[in-house]
Design an enzyme around this catalytic site. Sequence first.
Site, PDB file in Angstrom:
ATOM      1  N   ASP A  69       0.825  -1.216   0.000  1.00  0.00           N
ATOM      2  CA  ASP A  69       0.000   0.000   0.000  1.00  0.00           C
ATOM      3  C   ASP A  69       0.859   1.266   0.000  1.00  0.00           C
ATOM      4  OD1 ASP A  69       0.853  -0.616   2.666  1.00  0.00           O
ATOM      5  OD2 ASP A  69      -0.532   0.900   3.407  1.00  0.00           O
ATOM      6  N   GLU A  70       0.240   2.355  -0.390  1.00  0.00           N
ATOM      7  CA  GLU A  70       0.741   3.722  -0.213  1.00  0.00           C
ATOM      8  C   GLU A  70       2.185   3.934  -0.679  1.00  0.00           C
ATOM      9  OE1 GLU A  70      -1.996   5.605   3.277  1.00  0.00           O
ATOM     10  OE2 GLU A  70      -0.174   4.601   3.961  1.00  0.00           O
TER      11      GLU A  70
END
Length: 587
Positions: A350-351
């Site tokens: 993620d991210e």
Amino acid sequence: MVFVIITFVFLIIAGVLIAASEINHKPNQEHVSDGLPANNPMKQPWIWPLPQTWHRGNKTIQISENVRFDFKSQSSILTKGTERYLKLMFLKDVYPMIPYNWSTTASSITSVVNMINIQVDDTSEELSIETDESYELIIPAVPDEKMIIKVKTVYGALYAIETLSQLIQWSPNHRAFVIPNAPWNIIDYPKYKHRGLLLDTSRHYYDTKDIYKVIDTMSWNKMNVFHWHFIDATSFPYVSKAYPQLAAKGAYSSRHQYKAEDIRDLIQYAKERGIRVIPEVEAPGHSTSWAYGIPEIGSCINKVPYAGYTIQPPSGQLNIANKKTKEVVNTIIDELVELFTDSWFHASGDEVIMDCWTNDTEIALYLTKNNMTIMQLFQEFAFDMQNHIRSHKKTVIVWQEMLLKYNFLLPIDTIIQIWIGSSGIKAATKKGYKIVVSTSDYWYLDIGYGKPRSNPYPDVPGTGYNHWNRMYSYDIRTNLTQIESALIQGGEVCMWSELADKTNFEGKIWPRASAAAERLWSGYETPTGENLTSDDAILRLLPWRELMVLRGTMASPLNQGFCTRNPLDCFQMPSYDSVKYLLYNSK
């Protein structure tokens, strides 16, 4: 004369014994009317989470403090579990904040329970997402009839005993522990297989004894997955055998580390309570701490200001063009799959911030030389990492961006964890993927306290607070077809630790996590189709919070004390006149 004296003494002793016996079977008014009035209706039994089916009577039976569990299984998990519950079942609250509504049950005791029989079909201690956790609990109200627990596995037995423990009340009238509203017949099983809690122990370090407390309370709430997020940008507390410098340089100190034996002990502790432990390797984003020990595997490390390089400080991601990075990541995975016995393994993903990589000279040259885009290189790294996990016969979990933002063509057996808005649930299941739900605007436990990295700037708002009713009212099946709904494996509440540590984590987690725990175990309707509503749930959640506190969990209060004792006086809808009064006096 001696005979007369002896006879007289005998009569006195006999009288005392009879009186003492009657104390346990006839009301004694001590403490009964003590304190403020309390009015607690009991539409549903004080059991959390609510069983699928339950039938109760109106008799009262006593349970002996010397009660024994009778079972043929040689399971150490069941043996330790019964020993543990023999202590939990008999915690005495002489002055309860919420007195039991004794008007619902008989004032006299009809029988005494001295033995609890447990019948286990399968004595295997294997624990997986497919483990049968169902149970049947039969509590008679007739003398000489056995209390019986019928289960498929030892883990179902643990849940049955937990339910039993919640039925036991200290009776001030009888000065004894009793089970009101007997007989009971409870048939129970979970709606969802995956009922988890994520704890971030990287942003703030937690001693294993604190994590044990989380696991204990999870087990009481019939949660069965501990998602351990223990590596992030801020610290690398895992002591690797191959790369000890990662923790030596990346942990906050030698005191803030998890050694292999710590992890093994914690996994065993959780297993004995029916809880699977799933590790997450946060990569290639949120990875600054890796580079403190091995600098060449990092990109954009500690850029200041961090904006444009990372979601939150410190900036830094893994250098996905460096061969050493893949070697280190795969070695860490190899070590962790040896420690973590569960078949699921979280590969994160993620991210990530593309500018971190495109501004890295080494990565830019690699892309030019190999005629690749940054997204192609990212996908290659992510797939290599996930395939390495699969080589160990593990099921891979990733955060939703891998599928829904980066649009990677993931293998269909990949589990997608949804956290950005409820729309992701529909999008992932429509593509045919199994999912775990952790929608941040409902089931994140850390939000509502402001953004920690922006604390000095009051004009930067935080996200809204997810109170218990918002969490309880969230229906993870909304707008799904029946086929899509069947792909939901369950959910997790998430305790990210920017603003949580050992001083306050319990109050942030509990009892709000209990709200999600009931939805994941009990579902949203009874087997007969009756909706489970928050106005009924609060009447059980209030005493459940009190019991968790009695057991040692520092769960936050749900309301002021008067409302805890008299919920219907506080939770009724305000009249129009009272609303006008409040608005007028708030000016």
